[in-house]
Scaffold this motif. Structure first.
Motif, short mmCIF file in Angstrom:
data_model
loop_
_atom_site.label_atom_id
_atom_site.label_comp_id
_atom_site.label_asym_id
_atom_site.label_seq_id
_atom_site.Cartn_x
_atom_site.Cartn_y
_atom_site.Cartn_z
N PHE A 91 0.83 -1.20 0.00
CA PHE A 91 0.00 0.00 0.00
C PHE A 91 0.86 1.25 0.00
O PHE A 91 0.36 2.35 0.19
CB PHE A 91 -0.94 -0.01 1.21
N PHE A 96 -5.14 6.27 -0.59
CA PHE A 96 -6.41 5.55 -0.47
C PHE A 96 -7.42 6.34 0.37
O PHE A 96 -7.92 5.87 1.38
CB PHE A 96 -6.20 4.15 0.12
N LEU A 102 -8.71 2.94 -3.78
CA LEU A 102 -8.36 1.62 -3.25
C LEU A 102 -8.58 0.54 -4.31
O LEU A 102 -7.77 -0.38 -4.45
CB LEU A 102 -9.17 1.31 -1.99
#
Length: 103
Positions: A91, A96, A102
């Motif tokens: 990530f 996000f 996402l």
């Protein structure tokens, strides 16, 4: 004259760090201990404290990349060097802030 090693500033990939010959504080004995006990670990550290590098180290260990660990503590501890399937999600680099980013 000895070749100067680089400090791995911004490098979060264990394989790249080892192949580029950067300085590395060997904590692979702890990786071995973590992976050979029946305990749960919660790895909480501040930003820029090596979480991604640790995950990358675990990934390469479970992929059985023995050559990357030459000269490190885990080389003497591990006897089998099995290869396991690894599913690695990162990530890093994204915020996000909504569902679309996402996805």
């Amino acid at each position: 004259m000895a070749e100067l090693k680089l400090f791995p500033i911004g490098i979060q990939d264990f394989e790249r760090l080892r192949k580029d010959g950067c300085y590395y504080v060997d904590k692979t004995d702890l990786v071995y201990k973590m992976t050979h006990t029946n305990n749960y670990y919660f790895l909480s550290r501040p930003r820029r404290f090596g979480k991604s590098l640790l995950i990358s180290t675990l990934r390469d260990y479970f992929l059985g990349k023995k050559e990357l660990f030459e000269g490190l503590a885990i080389e003497k501890l591990e006897k089998e060097w099995k290869k396991y399937p690894v599913f690695h999600l990162s990530f890093a680099g994204n915020k996000f802030t909504d569902l679309k980013s996402l996805q």
